[in-house]
Design a protein around this motif. Structure first.
Motif, PDB file in Angstrom:
ATOM      1  N   LEU A   2       0.554  -1.361   0.293  1.00 37.38           N
ATOM      2  CA  LEU A   2      -0.528  -0.096   0.046  1.00 37.38           C
ATOM      3  C   LEU A   2       0.598   1.090  -0.358  1.00 37.38           C
ATOM      4  CD1 LEU A   2      -2.625   1.217   0.606  1.00 37.38           C
ATOM      5  CD2 LEU A   2      -2.565   0.628   2.502  1.00 37.38           C
ATOM      6  N   MET A   3       1.943   1.279   0.944  1.00 39.00           N
ATOM      7  CA  MET A   3       2.583   2.439   0.931  1.00 39.00           C
ATOM      8  C   MET A   3       3.416   2.581  -0.540  1.00 39.00           C
ATOM      9  SD  MET A   3       2.647   3.586   3.137  1.00 39.00           S
ATOM     10  CE  MET A   3       4.201   4.756   3.790  1.00 39.00           C
ATOM     11  N   ASP A   4       3.982   1.766  -1.350  1.00 40.74           N
ATOM     12  CA  ASP A   4       4.349   1.581  -2.964  1.00 40.74           C
ATOM     13  C   ASP A   4       3.406   2.269  -3.817  1.00 40.74           C
ATOM     14  OD1 ASP A   4       6.625   0.220  -1.525  1.00 40.74           O
ATOM     15  OD2 ASP A   4       6.273  -1.602  -2.810  1.00 40.74           O
ATOM     16  N   ALA A   6       1.355   4.426  -2.850  1.00 42.81           N
ATOM     17  CA  ALA A   6       0.936   5.639  -2.259  1.00 42.81           C
ATOM     18  C   ALA A   6       1.985   6.639  -2.946  1.00 42.81           C
ATOM     19  CB  ALA A   6       0.241   6.003  -0.859  1.00 42.81           C
ATOM     20  N   ALA A   7       3.185   6.135  -2.857  1.00 41.51           N
ATOM     21  CA  ALA A   7       4.241   6.520  -3.163  1.00 41.51           C
ATOM     22  C   ALA A   7       5.014   6.468  -4.591  1.00 41.51           C
ATOM     23  CB  ALA A   7       5.942   5.913  -2.791  1.00 41.51           C
ATOM     24  N   THR A   8       3.948   5.447  -5.204  1.00 44.48           N
ATOM     25  CA  THR A   8       3.897   6.019  -7.172  1.00 44.48           C
ATOM     26  C   THR A   8       2.759   7.181  -7.004  1.00 44.48           C
ATOM     27  OG1 THR A   8       4.136   3.768  -7.448  1.00 44.48           O
ATOM     28  CG2 THR A   8       3.394   4.710  -8.999  1.00 44.48           C
ATOM     29  N   THR A  10       1.984   9.191  -5.517  1.00 38.75           N
ATOM     30  CA  THR A  10       2.671  10.597  -5.039  1.00 38.75           C
ATOM     31  C   THR A  10       3.659  11.314  -6.344  1.00 38.75           C
ATOM     32  OG1 THR A  10       1.941  10.436  -2.593  1.00 38.75           O
ATOM     33  CG2 THR A  10       4.035  11.672  -3.301  1.00 38.75           C
ATOM     34  N   SER A  47       8.445   4.064  -9.971  1.00 35.82           N
ATOM     35  CA  SER A  47       7.965   2.071 -10.374  1.00 35.82           C
ATOM     36  C   SER A  47       9.043   1.512 -10.907  1.00 35.82           C
ATOM     37  CB  SER A  47       6.914   1.634 -11.063  1.00 35.82           C
ATOM     38  OG  SER A  47       5.418   2.733 -10.052  1.00 35.82           O
ATOM     39  N   ASN A  50      11.912   2.047  -7.719  1.00 35.87           N
ATOM     40  CA  ASN A  50      11.143   1.203  -6.541  1.00 35.87           C
ATOM     41  C   ASN A  50      11.469  -0.560  -6.784  1.00 35.87           C
ATOM     42  OD1 ASN A  50      10.435   1.231  -3.860  1.00 35.87           O
ATOM     43  ND2 ASN A  50       8.828   0.430  -4.696  1.00 35.87           N
ATOM     44  N   TRP A  54      15.196  -2.172  -4.728  1.00 37.87           N
ATOM     45  CA  TRP A  54      14.722  -2.739  -3.394  1.00 37.87           C
ATOM     46  C   TRP A  54      15.538  -3.418  -2.367  1.00 37.87           C
ATOM     47  CZ3 TRP A  54      13.760  -7.353  -1.750  1.00 37.87           C
ATOM     48  CH2 TRP A  54      13.840  -7.701  -0.615  1.00 37.87           C
ATOM     49  N   TRP A 119       7.414  -7.387  -0.089  1.00 33.61           N
ATOM     50  CA  TRP A 119       5.940  -7.461   0.335  1.00 33.61           C
ATOM     51  C   TRP A 119       5.381  -9.034   0.801  1.00 33.61           C
ATOM     52  CZ3 TRP A 119       5.827  -6.784  -5.559  1.00 33.61           C
ATOM     53  CH2 TRP A 119       6.090  -5.194  -5.595  1.00 33.61           C
TER      54      TRP A 119
END
Length: 173
Positions: A2-4, A6-8, A10, A47, A50, A54, A119
């Motif tokens: 979910l954070m990924d 939201a960051a994408t 943003t 994306s 990230n 990772w 994940w």
């Protein structure tokens, strides 16, 4: 995950805001289509960054006592670019912070192997290591290693000198 997401989003919104500011200050000389193009480019760029950063970011954050022993690179038909540029989305490390050494037989050790996947929650797998005999045993299902180095409920499995997990467990210091 979910954070990924939201960051994408943003990243896309941030780049769109930058393009809108440039359009405003250039008095509309930049075409309108650059705003949705900036959203897509920002989201795609973030994306890819990230995904490919990772493993290096997570491995660098580990304490020095945790040694990465395996980081396979994956390719997938759902992500065809990974056939040219494979990506690591999981790795195995040995946690030496809580390693136990037998007092009677210092060549017998117990430590946890960590399986870290993107994940997914990290799995800790206890192992026994016989450094003198180049053997190891998974301590699962009630298996135990006594303080004197006696193994119960498991069987020693021979490993070669090139086994990274064994090498990390038996390395001094």
């Amino acid at each position: 995950m979910l954070m990924d997401l939201a960051a994408t989003i943003t990243a896309g919104a941030g780049l769109a805001g930058l393009v809108m500011a440039v359009r405003h200050f250039s008095k509309g000389r930049l075409p309108k289509w650059t705003i949705p193009a900036a959203i897509g480019a920002g989201m795609l760029t973030f994306s890819v960054w990230n995904e490919y950063s990772w493993y290096p970011r997570v491995a660098a954050a580990l304490p020095p006592e945790v040694r990465v022993v395996s980081a396979p690179e994956d390719s997938s038909a759902l992500r065809p670019w990974t056939f040219l540029f494979p990506v690591s989305s999981r790795f195995m490390a040995l946690d030496r912070t809580a390693m136990l050494t037998s007092q009677d037989r210092p060549d017998i050790r117990r430590a946890d192997a960590m399986v870290v996947q993107r994940w997914q929650p990290t799995q800790r797998l206890p192992f026994a290591f016989d450094c003198a005999g180049d053997r190891q045993a998974a301590l699962a299902g009630g298996a135990a290693l006594a303080p004197d180095g006696t193994l119960s409920g498991a069987v020693w499995r021979p490993v070669g000198q090139d086994d990274e997990l064994q090498r990390a467990a038996c390395q001094e210091g």
